[in-house]
Design a protein around this motif. Structure first.
Motif, short mmCIF file in Angstrom:
data_model
loop_
_atom_site.label_atom_id
_atom_site.label_comp_id
_atom_site.label_asym_id
_atom_site.label_seq_id
_atom_site.Cartn_x
_atom_site.Cartn_y
_atom_site.Cartn_z
N ILE A 512 14.38 9.94 -12.31
CA ILE A 512 13.73 9.54 -11.06
C ILE A 512 14.72 9.48 -9.89
O ILE A 512 14.46 10.03 -8.82
CB ILE A 512 13.02 8.19 -11.25
N ILE A 513 15.87 8.81 -10.11
CA ILE A 513 16.81 8.62 -8.99
C ILE A 513 18.04 9.49 -9.10
O ILE A 513 18.89 9.47 -8.22
CB ILE A 513 17.23 7.14 -8.87
N GLY A 514 18.19 10.24 -10.20
CA GLY A 514 19.27 11.21 -10.30
C GLY A 514 20.50 10.75 -11.05
O GLY A 514 21.44 11.52 -11.20
N TYR A 515 20.53 9.50 -11.52
CA TYR A 515 21.66 9.04 -12.32
C TYR A 515 21.20 7.88 -13.20
O TYR A 515 20.17 7.26 -12.93
CB TYR A 515 22.83 8.62 -11.44
N ALA A 516 21.99 7.64 -14.26
CA ALA A 516 21.66 6.57 -15.21
C ALA A 516 22.63 5.41 -15.00
O ALA A 516 23.79 5.48 -15.40
CB ALA A 516 21.74 7.08 -16.65
N PRO A 517 22.21 4.32 -14.36
CA PRO A 517 23.11 3.19 -14.10
C PRO A 517 23.36 2.38 -15.37
O PRO A 517 22.58 2.41 -16.33
CB PRO A 517 22.34 2.36 -13.06
N ASP A 518 24.48 1.63 -15.35
CA ASP A 518 24.76 0.69 -16.44
C ASP A 518 23.76 -0.47 -16.36
O ASP A 518 23.49 -1.00 -15.28
CB ASP A 518 26.19 0.16 -16.33
#
Length: 609
Positions: A512-518
């Motif tokens: 959805i937002i383009g990256y996978a946060p911690d």
């Protein structure tokens, strides 16, 4: 050449002979009867549906001196000349080979001259979409201001390739695919006129293989007659079309439905050894499963098509079939069909296909029972969670009701971190080493971006994960991490240990937002204290290199309340709002106050970064 193909011999010569286009034929006949003849017509539709035949019949009808009820007589010299293609006033042009500007300019120049024999000069331009851009521009002026007694009939299978300026200057007629029932009746009529023996099931196979085109049907019929020495049999029709017998097709589908992989593979081997076309076999399978779905919803639709497959075994298969499984099988068939275009070993793909849909059916046939079992299991888990939640609430009430000793904290010369409140016996320790780095870089924009995509992310999770994350909310976010707060400690514990849930959330954010946060999880009841401790810790780090305040300064009352906690402890230099995002402090920094004391306000100029 003495022999002519069936589609040439039996080309319609009257509007009444045109099969499967009643609305178009009636409209054209009324146009001639009422003498409301337009200067340009566009006949669009699939191949073999009668576009060119209708154009020639119309050319005869407008020029026939003996026309009756809009139908040509086919007996006068003009009708015969148009039928034989020898009348100079009816010009048929193939745009595929005459698509240049010069050819259209020649038409434009000759159209100015009056017809020699007929009443109207008729130009029939077949496959008009093949004209070049320059040719269309040359034709446009003639269509806009046509000469007297000139009619243009444009025929095409791809009307979307025509310029809108051309289409808007014509009367458009859309020819539809001919129904198998109409094709069957026309073939029966032709064979009876030729006195040829035929099998009714063979004609049904040919009608299905024609895919709505009468010319294709007559071509296949002609080939079947040649193969069978002027006898049309069911076996010959199957050989010519490459189709599979209905009984073998039903047997294969039944074996797949009963998960009999070995028997289904044997059936596929029989089909391949018999020389059947692999692509046609997949087409037959798609059509079979399509009719299975139609029969489950509207049996009369399948019966009206007269496809020759509605027997007792088919009805039983359709009744027992699982619609969701059929959807998946059709998708798999389409994928395999695309892959088989570039292979030299289609039998391998057929065997892989067989194993795939047969094993897929193992979960699909019992889908309803599996769904019920899963729902029952989820209901039990929810009940257990409710009981644990009730016990947890009771424990909290009991703990809060006990009197707690009040203690007065001692003032010290150096600031000390605020004491951590005791929680209601959490089972897991919150990992502050992961949360603090996120809070160090938390911003409002990062949190707003996470919140705007949170509903979509939760909706894409499975049922169990979605029910768990519906009680979680993002409370702090940076460019590389997110802190999620859970309403109840028991759900926080479950989420921390669920590796698949964490991976699903990470994948959802990445999509959805383009990256996978911690990801960091906290119980909601601990979040306020964690924020307060974080700012006390941050203040300690910020004041590490500054001189310790005097006793009078330490004991002086504070003028601001703490935004991170609920008590009256010292306010951190950079307060955090309820959502865990840094905001500008409302009070002036201590360094400004100290500077005013030393140098005075008159000479001090404060500028914000």
């Amino acid at each position: 050449m003495s022999y002519q193909a069936l589609y040439r011999v039996w080309r319609p010569q009257r509007f009444a002979d045109l099969v499967g286009q009643p609305v178009i034929t009636e409209t054209l006949k009324n146009t001639i009867i009422t003498n409301q003849i337009s200067h340009a017509y566009l006949f669009a539709g699939p191949r073999g549906t009668g576009k060119t035949s209708a154009a020639k019949i119309f050319a005869k009808a407008v020029n026939c001196p003996n026309a009756k009820d809009g139908e040509p007589c086919n007996e006068c010299s003009i009708c015969k000349a148009i039928t034989n293609g020898t009348l100079n006033d009816v010009i048929e042009i193939d745009a595929a080979s005459n698509n240049g500007v010069d050819e259209i300019r020649d038409i434009r120049d000759k159209a100015k001259y009056a017809p020699t024999e007929a009443t109207y000069k008729v130009y029939i331009i077949d496959e008009v979409h093949m004209l070049s851009t320059g040719a269309f521009n040359a034709l446009l002026k003639t269509l806009e201001e046509p000469p007297t007694n000139v009619i243009f009939i444009l025929a095409t299978t791809e009307p979307h390739k025509l310029p809108a300026t051309i289409i808007s200057r014509t009367q458009r007629f859309d020819f539809k695919r001919i129904q198998p029932k109409d094709i069957l009746e026309r073939m029966e009529y032709i064979l009876k006129q030729k006195d040829v023996k035929y099998d009714d099931k063979a004609l049904r196979v040919i009608a299905r293989a024609a895919e709505g085109g009468m010319r294709d049907a007559l071509s296949i019929l002609d080939q079947t007659m040649s193969y069978g020495d002027d006898v049309v049999t069911y076996e010959n029709a199957l050989q010519v079309t490459g189709s599979v017998t209905t009984s073998l097709l039903t047997e294969f589908v039944s074996e797949v439905a009963h998960q009999d992989v070995k028997a289904a593979l044997v059936s596929v081997r029989k089909i391949v050894d018999a020389g059947k076309d692999a692509n046609q076999f997949i087409e037959d399978l798609i059509s079979y499963y399509q009719n299975t779905l139609l029969y489950k919803q509207a049996p009369e639709m399948v019966l009206e098509q007269e496809l020759g497959i509605v027997d007792d075994q088919f009805k039983q298969i359709a009744t027992d079939a699982n619609a969701n499984v059929i959807y998946q099988i059709i998708e798999i068939l389409n994928d395999i069909q695309q892959q088989m275009r570039y292979t030299l070993h289609p039998d391998v793909y057929l065997e892989v296909l067989t194993v795939k849909i047969a094993t897929l059916n193992r979960g699909g046939v019992e889908g309803s029972a599996a769904d019920s079992k899963q729902i029952e299991q989820l209901t039990g888990e929810i009940n257990d969670l409710k009981q644990q939640l009730s016990a947890l609430k009771q424990s909290v009430i009991t703990t809060d009701s006990k009197p707690q000793a009040q203690s007065t904290p001692k003032q010290s010369a150096t600031p000390q971190p605020a004491p951590v409140k005791k929680q209601s016996a959490p089972s897991h320790r919150v990992n502050l080493e992961k949360i603090y780095p996120i809070l160090d870089h938390a911003t409002r924009s990062d949190l707003n971006r996470i919140k705007s995509s949170w509903a979509e992310l939760v909706q894409n999770l499975d049922v169990v994960q979605r029910s768990l994350m519906n009680i979680a909310n993002p409370v702090a976010a940076s460019s590389s991490g997110v802190v999620l707060s859970f309403s109840y400690d028991i759900f926080y514990q479950k989420a921390v240990n669920d590796r698949s849930l964490i991976d699903a959330i990470g994948n959802g954010f990445d999509r959805i937002i383009g990256y996978a946060p911690d990801l960091s999880f906290v119980p909601e009841e601990q979040w306020q204290q964690i924020r307060k401790d974080y700012y006390n810790h941050k203040r300690m780090r910020g004041n590490a290199n500054q001189p310790a305040p005097s006793a009078e300064q330490s004991s002086a009352p504070k003028q601001h309340s703490n935004a991170a906690g609920n008590d009256n402890s010292d306010e951190p230099p950079l307060p955090i709002d309820d959502q865990g995002v840094h905001e500008q402090a409302s009070a002036e920094p201590d360094v400004v106050t100290k500077a005013e004391e030393l140098f005075g306000k008159d000479i001090l100029d404060v500028k914000n970064d």
